[in-house]
Write a protein that holds these residues in place. Structure first.
Motif, PDB file in Angstrom:
ATOM      1  N   UNK A 203       0.782  -1.167   0.150  1.00 15.04           N
ATOM      2  CA  UNK A 203       0.012  -0.031  -0.023  1.00 15.04           C
ATOM      3  C   UNK A 203       0.722   1.234   0.102  1.00 15.04           C
ATOM      4  N   UNK A 204       2.004   1.315   0.703  1.00 17.88           N
ATOM      5  CA  UNK A 204       2.828   2.374   0.813  1.00 17.88           C
ATOM      6  C   UNK A 204       2.999   3.028  -0.438  1.00 17.88           C
ATOM      7  N   UNK A 205       3.404   1.732  -1.609  1.00 15.64           N
ATOM      8  CA  UNK A 205       3.852   2.213  -2.819  1.00 15.64           C
ATOM      9  C   UNK A 205       3.029   3.063  -3.862  1.00 15.64           C
ATOM     10  N   UNK A 206       1.724   3.006  -3.252  1.00 16.20           N
ATOM     11  CA  UNK A 206       0.692   3.657  -3.762  1.00 16.20           C
ATOM     12  C   UNK A 206       0.541   5.178  -3.376  1.00 16.20           C
ATOM     13  N   UNK A 207       1.430   5.559  -2.361  1.00 18.72           N
ATOM     14  CA  UNK A 207       1.294   6.935  -1.558  1.00 18.72           C
ATOM     15  C   UNK A 207       2.554   7.176  -1.478  1.00 18.72           C
ATOM     16  N   UNK A 208       3.415   7.584  -2.797  1.00 14.66           N
ATOM     17  CA  UNK A 208       4.773   8.138  -2.590  1.00 14.66           C
ATOM     18  C   UNK A 208       5.205   9.477  -1.912  1.00 14.66           C
ATOM     19  N   UNK A 209       4.207  10.053  -1.484  1.00 10.61           N
ATOM     20  CA  UNK A 209       4.245  11.481  -0.651  1.00 10.61           C
ATOM     21  C   UNK A 209       4.209  11.354   0.502  1.00 10.61           C
ATOM     22  N   UNK A 210       3.924  10.162   1.317  1.00 11.64           N
ATOM     23  CA  UNK A 210       4.136   9.813   2.502  1.00 11.64           C
ATOM     24  C   UNK A 210       5.118   8.774   2.820  1.00 11.64           C
ATOM     25  N   UNK A 211       6.002   9.197   3.711  1.00  7.28           N
ATOM     26  CA  UNK A 211       6.976   8.314   4.263  1.00  7.28           C
ATOM     27  C   UNK A 211       6.557   7.190   5.175  1.00  7.28           C
ATOM     28  N   UNK A 212       7.196   6.135   4.805  1.00  5.92           N
ATOM     29  CA  UNK A 212       6.848   4.725   5.337  1.00  5.92           C
ATOM     30  C   UNK A 212       8.081   4.219   6.057  1.00  5.92           C
ATOM     31  N   UNK A 213       7.536   3.522   7.309  1.00  7.13           N
ATOM     32  CA  UNK A 213       8.738   2.931   8.088  1.00  7.13           C
ATOM     33  C   UNK A 213       8.115   1.997   8.988  1.00  7.13           C
ATOM     34  N   UNK A 214       8.922   0.960   9.603  1.00  9.16           N
ATOM     35  CA  UNK A 214       8.563  -0.061  10.449  1.00  9.16           C
ATOM     36  C   UNK A 214       9.265  -0.164  11.393  1.00  9.16           C
ATOM     37  N   UNK A 215       8.544  -0.557  12.561  1.00  6.91           N
ATOM     38  CA  UNK A 215       9.420  -0.591  13.877  1.00  6.91           C
ATOM     39  C   UNK A 215       8.812  -1.558  14.904  1.00  6.91           C
ATOM     40  N   UNK A 216       9.491  -2.324  15.495  1.00  3.52           N
ATOM     41  CA  UNK A 216       9.237  -3.332  16.369  1.00  3.52           C
ATOM     42  C   UNK A 216       8.539  -2.870  17.763  1.00  3.52           C
ATOM     43  N   UNK A 217       7.705  -3.501  18.068  1.00  5.47           N
ATOM     44  CA  UNK A 217       6.819  -3.214  19.296  1.00  5.47           C
ATOM     45  C   UNK A 217       7.550  -2.613  20.504  1.00  5.47           C
ATOM     46  N   UNK A 218       8.748  -3.540  20.854  1.00  5.94           N
ATOM     47  CA  UNK A 218       9.424  -3.007  22.033  1.00  5.94           C
ATOM     48  C   UNK A 218      10.319  -1.638  21.730  1.00  5.94           C
ATOM     49  N   UNK A 219      10.654  -1.463  20.655  1.00  6.46           N
ATOM     50  CA  UNK A 219      11.363  -0.222  20.175  1.00  6.46           C
ATOM     51  C   UNK A 219      10.301   0.951  20.091  1.00  6.46           C
ATOM     52  N   UNK A 220       9.316   0.467  19.529  1.00  5.81           N
ATOM     53  CA  UNK A 220       7.890   1.506  19.317  1.00  5.81           C
ATOM     54  C   UNK A 220       7.883   2.268  21.001  1.00  5.81           C
ATOM     55  N   UNK A 221       7.589   1.217  21.766  1.00  6.59           N
ATOM     56  CA  UNK A 221       7.160   1.691  23.123  1.00  6.59           C
ATOM     57  C   UNK A 221       8.251   2.639  23.732  1.00  6.59           C
ATOM     58  N   UNK A 222       9.499   2.283  23.788  1.00 12.91           N
ATOM     59  CA  UNK A 222      10.777   2.958  23.894  1.00 12.91           C
ATOM     60  C   UNK A 222      10.805   4.103  23.491  1.00 12.91           C
ATOM     61  N   UNK A 223      10.726   4.581  22.045  1.00  5.00           N
ATOM     62  CA  UNK A 223      10.629   5.715  21.492  1.00  5.00           C
ATOM     63  C   UNK A 223       9.426   6.659  21.590  1.00  5.00           C
ATOM     64  N   UNK A 224       8.291   5.841  21.906  1.00  4.30           N
ATOM     65  CA  UNK A 224       7.170   6.886  22.399  1.00  4.30           C
ATOM     66  C   UNK A 224       7.675   7.635  23.767  1.00  4.30           C
TER      67      UNK A 224
END
Length: 339
Positions: A203-224
């Motif tokens: 789906x991200x390929x259909x929206x080139x103007x939107x940055x897409x990234x992925x993050x693991x749940x543990x790191x996501x909680x830390x970064x939040x």
């Protein structure tokens, strides 16, 4: 805040089933809304009446907690009216009703407000959660006394495509710049998460103007908790959704859900409600912000803007959130600030 759910759901029509998505007129005819009564819904009604909002609140009282389904008359009313305001602060949307109404997307908006104490600035995070499958499916029974067996289909291509499309379309229509997909990363990575990420990547390929990234749940909680302002739209399977939403609410200054609006959405129906991990029986701000979302969904943007501006003024003047402040005092302050 920008909420354009009608347009989002129209753009999802290629991957939804049924007879199609109904369009709504932009004229200010009274709009019927199903209301599930709670201690704060009267506050919403008073504010709606004060600004002469063209909505008719069809109210139902539901007794009891931890129900898997709403009563039949409530479900029939939601099917008829298409829009619902859920005021039950001690019990969010029933799992069985989510499935029955195919409310596949849960959305929570966590943001800073002047007057709301927070250690962080520039936080404005939207969490989009797959709402009907996996742990939210509600398929379980008691095999023998004391033993519960749960059945679930965690993810399919259709479900993962649908929630990914919803998140990116929401980001596009809300002028947001980034979508982050949360998953379980590493040696414990689940096959369902691989499936989910593949859909997000496609789906991200259909929206080139939107940055897409992925993050693991543990790191996501830390970064939040370290740098929450880096997040914009977060999309996640339901296993991690409540954890992420509660952390995002906490870092934005609404740890008990006092200001966090949200709702559950499908191709035909929308249910708006207060979001929070702690019961809130006095402060109507979150439900009023959810009502702002509802008014925009009903194509009543002028009324939505008036209500949003008034509530923000009240919060900035610190006229809510105090343990000694009554619901009526907040209502009176909001009404006094209506333009």
């Amino acid at each position: 805040m920008s909420y354009r759910f009608i347009s989002i759901l129209k753009n999802l029509s290629s991957i939804t089933t049924g007879s199609g998505i109904q369009t709504r007129s932009a004229t200010y005819m009274p709009r019927p809304v199903t209301v599930i009564h709670g201690v704060l819904t009267n506050a919403v009604k008073k504010v709606m009446d004060a600004m002469n909002a063209p909505v008719y609140l069809e109210t139902y009282n539901i007794e009891g907690k931890n129900m898997n389904h709403f009563p039949r008359e409530v479900v029939d009313s939601i099917r008829k009216n298409k829009v619902c305001l859920n005021g039950r602060v001690n019990n969010s949307l029933c799992g069985g009703s989510r499935k029955e109404l195919d409310l596949f997307a849960s959305l929570v908006n966590c943001f800073n407000l002047n007057g709301q104490p927070s250690r962080y600035k520039n936080v404005d995070i939207v969490v989009v959660i797959e709402n009907t499958k996996g742990e939210c499916a509600g398929r379980e029974h008691e095999v023998v006394p004391g033993v519960i067996q749960s059945f679930q289909v965690t993810m399919t291509k259709f479900w993962s495509d649908r929630i990914a499309k919803y998140a990116f379309e929401y980001a596009r229509l809300s002028n947001r710049k980034k979508v982050t997909a949360v998953h379980s990363k590493g040696k414990d990575e689940k096959l369902a998460d691989v499936f989910f990420l593949e859909s997000c990547q496609e789906v991200a390929k259909m929206y080139p103007n939107i940055t897409y990234n992925e993050i693991g749940i543990n790191n996501c909680c830390l970064q939040l908790v370290e740098k929450p302002e880096q997040f914009d739209v977060i999309v996640t399977p339901n296993l991690y959704g409540n954890i992420i939403a509660n952390i995002a609410a906490g870092v934005s200054g609404g740890a008990n859900g006092d200001i966090m609006p949200g709702g559950s959405f499908g191709a035909e129906y929308a249910i708006f409600e207060q979001v929070g991990s702690v019961e809130n029986h006095k402060n109507p701000v979150a439900l009023l912000f959810s009502s702002v979302m509802m008014l925009r969904h009903l194509l009543l943007p002028l009324f939505a803007d008036r209500l949003e501006t008034a509530v923000k003024r009240v919060v900035s003047e610190r006229k809510c959130g105090n343990s000694n402040t009554t619901t009526q005092e907040v209502v009176d302050a909001v009404i006094a600030n209506l333009d």
